[in-house]
Design a protein around this motif. Structure first.
Motif, mmCIF file in Angstrom:
data_model
loop_
_atom_site.group_PDB
_atom_site.id
_atom_site.type_symbol
_atom_site.label_atom_id
_atom_site.label_comp_id
_atom_site.label_asym_id
_atom_site.label_seq_id
_atom_site.Cartn_x
_atom_site.Cartn_y
_atom_site.Cartn_z
ATOM 1 N N GLU A 123 52.330 41.281 43.030
ATOM 2 C CA GLU A 123 51.204 41.618 42.746
ATOM 3 C C GLU A 123 51.097 42.328 41.432
ATOM 4 O OE1 GLU A 123 46.804 43.130 44.568
ATOM 5 O OE2 GLU A 123 48.692 43.050 45.829
ATOM 6 N N ASP A 125 49.598 43.821 37.711
ATOM 7 C CA ASP A 125 48.289 44.183 37.079
ATOM 8 C C ASP A 125 48.092 43.158 35.822
ATOM 9 O OD1 ASP A 125 46.045 45.191 35.646
ATOM 10 O OD2 ASP A 125 47.059 47.414 35.553
ATOM 11 N N SER A 127 46.523 43.390 33.256
ATOM 12 C CA SER A 127 46.390 44.150 31.869
ATOM 13 C C SER A 127 47.967 44.454 31.473
ATOM 14 C CB SER A 127 45.418 45.363 32.104
ATOM 15 O OG SER A 127 46.061 46.308 32.941
ATOM 16 N N GLY A 136 44.224 33.358 34.928
ATOM 17 C CA GLY A 136 43.707 33.734 36.359
ATOM 18 C C GLY A 136 43.343 32.705 37.334
ATOM 19 N N ASP A 138 43.527 33.657 40.585
ATOM 20 C CA ASP A 138 43.676 34.373 41.771
ATOM 21 C C ASP A 138 42.407 34.620 42.900
ATOM 22 O OD1 ASP A 138 42.617 35.570 39.536
ATOM 23 O OD2 ASP A 138 43.482 37.449 39.899
ATOM 24 N N ASN A 141 38.557 37.122 44.922
ATOM 25 C CA ASN A 141 38.733 38.519 44.771
ATOM 26 C C ASN A 141 39.797 38.692 43.452
ATOM 27 O OD1 ASN A 141 37.185 39.345 47.085
ATOM 28 N ND2 ASN A 141 39.044 38.743 48.282
ATOM 29 N N SER A 142 39.601 37.967 42.594
ATOM 30 C CA SER A 142 40.469 37.925 41.335
ATOM 31 C C SER A 142 40.428 39.127 40.449
ATOM 32 C CB SER A 142 39.747 36.969 40.397
ATOM 33 O OG SER A 142 40.488 37.071 39.052
ATOM 34 N N ARG A 143 41.722 39.815 40.400
ATOM 35 C CA ARG A 143 41.867 41.198 39.486
ATOM 36 C C ARG A 143 41.815 40.549 38.322
ATOM 37 N NH1 ARG A 143 47.084 44.217 41.379
ATOM 38 N NH2 ARG A 143 45.963 45.736 40.105
ATOM 39 N N THR A 144 41.948 39.471 37.715
ATOM 40 C CA THR A 144 41.902 38.816 36.450
ATOM 41 C C THR A 144 40.741 38.665 35.721
ATOM 42 O OG1 THR A 144 43.799 37.433 36.959
ATOM 43 C CG2 THR A 144 42.844 37.210 34.847
ATOM 44 N N THR A 146 36.934 39.791 34.869
ATOM 45 C CA THR A 146 36.500 41.209 34.483
ATOM 46 C C THR A 146 34.697 40.869 34.173
ATOM 47 O OG1 THR A 146 36.900 40.945 31.965
ATOM 48 C CG2 THR A 146 38.574 41.777 33.338
#
Length: 376
Positions: A123, A125, A127, A136, A138, A141-144, A146
């Motif tokens: 996993e 980050d 950034s 992205g 993912d 629930n994407s963290r990519t 924004t």
């Protein structure tokens, strides 16, 4: 043609893995890395379903992968609606399915064959990445994703849970049950010779009345297997993160930001009732890599992707949302006679005019039209 030396892909689902395969072919000197949070060989759910021709796009853009997947798929030509007052067969509504884990295994092996670096249990980050291109893939629930992607997220009201069963069904079938506590619906289809997906769905009031919110996964599976015992022929329901959820409706107005692009459920969702979520993710991957390959640089490629791909995907997502809306009140639809119910079902997305339906399902349409105009 854009020149890239590093490509990082976050998410090792079908869209992420296919984008990695295509990126290695388009930019053979680039380092392509997939970061997948789950361990290798771990996934949720059971089978993935496609319409009969849904993988034709893959044959055109990645024939080697197409040749690996298609022999492993289960196929059928008709669909069955099990109405409480009698079944209706929809001829010509063909589908193909494959186990999600098997699909991922095939794609992962192909990715490694072409030189992709797969990092499972990783996993990251987004950034912290410094690649020329970041994809992205993912998921919801994407963290990519924004706020720059201008996401809109709401939920349907129905509850559903994905189960599996060792009862192989002949076709993609939907079974609708009347019940004193509220109607239930099951979407079920085989994805392997001895296994099927079995999705149980209820409207909001029925979900509360059946007490499913108070049950754990095993209790839910046992309860639903009892209710659907006839169609299951006594087979059990199996669990794999089979939690009760409300379907999320996600759409992002902006699919790119800086050197990052989103694909699949990270940027949009399509209700499972039309079986297009995996297909859309894979088509996003194809469109993204093609746009970047054709552009003089990454930023122009991302601009092209933003201009061309969302309008195409939006049509399918809109159809899926319309389809999903029909299910929000399926308990009222099943009060129609079986043939009228089937017509309501097959035209629910608004994308199947009568003339197309006559060509697609001639036997059903002949039966339906004869019932509308009985001979005296």
């Amino acid at each position: 043609m854009a020149e890239l030396s590093t490509i990082d892909i976050i998410g090792g689902g079908p869209g992420g893995l296919l984008s990695a395969i295509l990126a290695r072919r388009a930019f053979p000197s680039a380092r392509v890395t997939v970061h997948e949070a789950a361990a290798r060989g771990v996934t949720w759910g059971f089978g993935v379903v496609f319409s009969t021709q849904a993988l034709d796009f893959l044959q055109a853009d990645e024939p080697e992968t197409h040749a690996l997947i298609t022999p492993r798929m289960e196929r059928w030509q008709n669909m069955v609606l099990n109405h409480p007052d009698g079944p209706v067969t929809l001829d010509g509504i063909g589908f193909a399915a494959i186990g999600r884990l098997e699909l991922l295994t095939i794609l992962a092996a192909r990715a490694e064959e072409v030189g992709v670096d797969l990092r499972f249990g990783a996993e990251v980050d987004p950034s912290s990445l410094r690649a020329d291109l970041i994809i992205g893939a993912d998921g919801l629930n994407s963290r990519t994703r924004t706020e720059a992607n201008a996401p809109s997220l709401t939920h349907m009201s129905n509850r559903f849970a994905w189960f599996g069963t060792p009862r192989p069904f002949d076709t993609l079938t939907q079974t609708f049950l009347r019940h004193p506590k509220g109607a239930l619906n099951a979407h079920h289809y085989r994805y392997a010779p001895n296994m099927s997906t079995f999705i149980v769905e209820l409207e909001e009031e029925a979900f509360a009345a059946h007490g499913l919110a108070e049950m754990d996964e095993t209790e839910s599976a046992t309860y639903c297997a009892t209710l659907f015992a006839e169609v299951l022929e006594g087979a059990p329901l199996l669990t794999n993160r089979s939690i009760w959820r409300q379907f999320p409706k996600l759409w992002c107005e902006t699919w790119t930001s800086a050197n990052t692009a989103l694909i699949g459920d990270a940027v949009h969702t399509a209700h499972f009732s039309i079986g297009s979520g995996t297909r859309l993710a894979m088509e996003d991957a194809i469109a993204l890599i093609a746009a970047i390959k054709a552009a003089p640089n990454v930023m122009d490629g991302l601009t092209s992707y933003q201009a061309t791909r969302p309008p195409i995907a939006r049509k399918i997502v809109t159809g899926a949302n319309t389809s999903a809306q029909w299910y929000e009140s399926f308990s009222t639809h099943i009060e129609q006679p079986p043939l009228d119910f089937a017509m309501s079902y097959i035209t629910r997305s608004g994308r199947v005019p009568p003339e197309k339906l006559r060509a697609l399902s001639p036997e059903f349409m002949a039966q339906y039209e004869a019932a509308q105009c009985p001979t005296s």
